[in-house]
Design an enzyme around this catalytic site. Structure first.
Site, mmCIF file in Angstrom:
data_model
loop_
_atom_site.group_PDB
_atom_site.id
_atom_site.type_symbol
_atom_site.label_atom_id
_atom_site.label_comp_id
_atom_site.label_asym_id
_atom_site.label_seq_id
_atom_site.Cartn_x
_atom_site.Cartn_y
_atom_site.Cartn_z
ATOM 1 N N ASP A 141 17.268 -65.168 -46.601
ATOM 2 C CA ASP A 141 15.968 -64.637 -46.156
ATOM 3 C C ASP A 141 15.209 -65.593 -45.230
ATOM 4 O O ASP A 141 14.276 -65.190 -44.553
ATOM 5 C CB ASP A 141 15.077 -64.332 -47.371
ATOM 6 C CG ASP A 141 15.543 -63.115 -48.142
ATOM 7 O OD1 ASP A 141 16.579 -62.541 -47.765
ATOM 8 O OD2 ASP A 141 14.866 -62.742 -49.114
ATOM 9 N N GLU A 236 14.366 -54.598 -46.246
ATOM 10 C CA GLU A 236 14.260 -53.956 -47.573
ATOM 11 C C GLU A 236 12.842 -54.088 -48.144
ATOM 12 O O GLU A 236 12.406 -53.270 -48.943
ATOM 13 C CB GLU A 236 15.263 -54.589 -48.542
ATOM 14 C CG GLU A 236 15.010 -56.080 -48.720
ATOM 15 C CD GLU A 236 15.958 -56.790 -49.667
ATOM 16 O OE1 GLU A 236 16.845 -56.146 -50.254
ATOM 17 O OE2 GLU A 236 15.792 -58.022 -49.820
#
Ligand code: F6P
Length: 362
Positions: A141, A236
């Site tokens: 991430d 997401e």
């Protein structure tokens, strides 16, 4: 000989094995340290009998090109809230003092934990309670504060970009809108990098809650011009202006985060209803976490591993090497866990995307 304990914790990512190898090679080169690995994060220390392996250059030979972690990992083994069963009841107990004393009893002089944000919060706690610990930044991430790059991120961007590249010809052939959901819980680094790399028309990131009207307008003007397809990339963790993230609770005990997924399908339904277009969804999921680390991540893994070992040698505990403005340097774990590193709204990635006409849902 001094003894160093190494572990990987939290979600895996490409490049972890490269760090393990670099630490072992640097320690053997130094000649004063033996390196051991705790399997499945701290579980290897807390389990009875413990599960700790000796890491030599023979054990780590060639592992830097392999994804995953030879030490295995868990993201539900937080020692400050460890899942347990007492008198038939499921509870969480703080095992951090037991962990620290076991590590010391086993004769370890220092620990290196290769982890993400959650892992380093735990490391900071253990450091404050007397453990000689150093961190290494990893997560696809790229949201750890204080570092420009975490291990695994660049490989994940390559993987996502290649997947989107593959989806474009099929979207073109069928005159479809293709929506690709990529990972990125709180930060849109993977989304925006892969969207720009693949030339997407729309990129939706957690930092900018999206307005469905803006997306409809972008698609309408694109299809009106006669372009027969559109490419949307969505994190997401993205959310509409009026609404929240799409998630479900995990059924795994000790797993602290909600399980994200489904925002792409929600968006696709809205587009189908509003615009009568053919829309298909691809959720890349854990594909982004697997595979061979790219050259960037292998080099970063080597540099982080060597620097983490240097910090151990110098007794600079409670620190973590980061990559900042092209240099590897240490910062405190306290600073690295002080906030999330989301994409600043004035970042050049955002302004460049806008300048090329990419819709960010605004
Ligand atoms: O934090 C890294 C990450 O890959 C996130 O992008 C994702 O939401 C999460 O981990 C998935 O975790 P798990 O492997 O536990 O499903």
């Amino acid at each position: 000989m001094k003894k160093l304990l190494l572990l990987t914790s939290g979600g895996d990512c490409p490049g972890l094995n490269g760090v393990i190898r670099a630490v072992v090679k640097a320690a053997e080169h130094d000649g004063n340290w033996q390196v051991y690995g705790s399997r499945r994060a701290y579980c290897g220390v807390l389990e009875k009998p413990n599960d700790i392996i000796h890491l030599t250059s023979e054990v780590v030979a060639g592992i830097h090109v392999r994804g995953g972690t030879i030490l295995e990992t868990v993201n539900k083994g937080n020692p400050t809230a460890f899942p347990a069963e007492i008198a038939g009841e499921q509870v969480f107990i703080d095992r951090s003092d037991e962990l620290i004393s076991t590590i010391k009893q086993l004769g370890f002089d220092a620990v290196i934990n290769i982890g993400g944000d959650g892992s380093h919060r735990v490391s900071q706690h253990l450091f404050e309670h007397g453990l000689n610990i150093v961190g290494v930044p990893k997560t696809i991430d790229n949201d750890l504060y204080g570092t420009d790059y975490t291990i695994g991120f660049q490989t994940a961007v390559d993987t996502a970009t290649e997947a989107i590249d593959r989806l474009i010809p099929t979207a073109q052939s069928h005159n479809r809108v293709i929506v690709t959901e990529v990972m990125g819980r709180d930060a849109g680094w993977i989304c925006l990098h892969s969207a720009i790399a693949a030339g997407a028309e729309v990129a939706l990131i957690p930092e900018i809650p999206y307005d469905i009207e803006a997306i409809k307008a972008k698609l309408t003007s694109r299809f009106d011009k006669g372009h027969g397809f559109a490419n949307i990339v969505i994190s997401e963790g993205a959310k509409p202006i009026a609404g929240g993230i799409v998630s479900k609770q995990s059924n795994e005990r000790g797993y602290e985060n909600p399980v994200l997924g489904g925002i792409a399908e929600q968006l696709a339904s809205q587009i189908r209803v509003a615009l009568d277009l053919d829309v298909r969804v691809t959720v890349l999921g854990h594909i982004q976490r697997g595979g061979t680390p790219n050259a960037f991540d292998r080099v970063l893994a080597a540099e982080f591993g060597v620097q983490a070992f240097e910090l151990v040698k110098q007794g600079q505990f409670g620190f973590i090497p980061v990559s900042k403005d092209g240099e590897i340097k240490p910062i405190s774990l306290k600073e690295a866990t002080s906030e999330y590193r989301v994409i600043p709204l004035e970042h050049s990635l955002i302004t460049s995307a806008r300048a090329m006409g990419m819709c960010l849902g605004e």
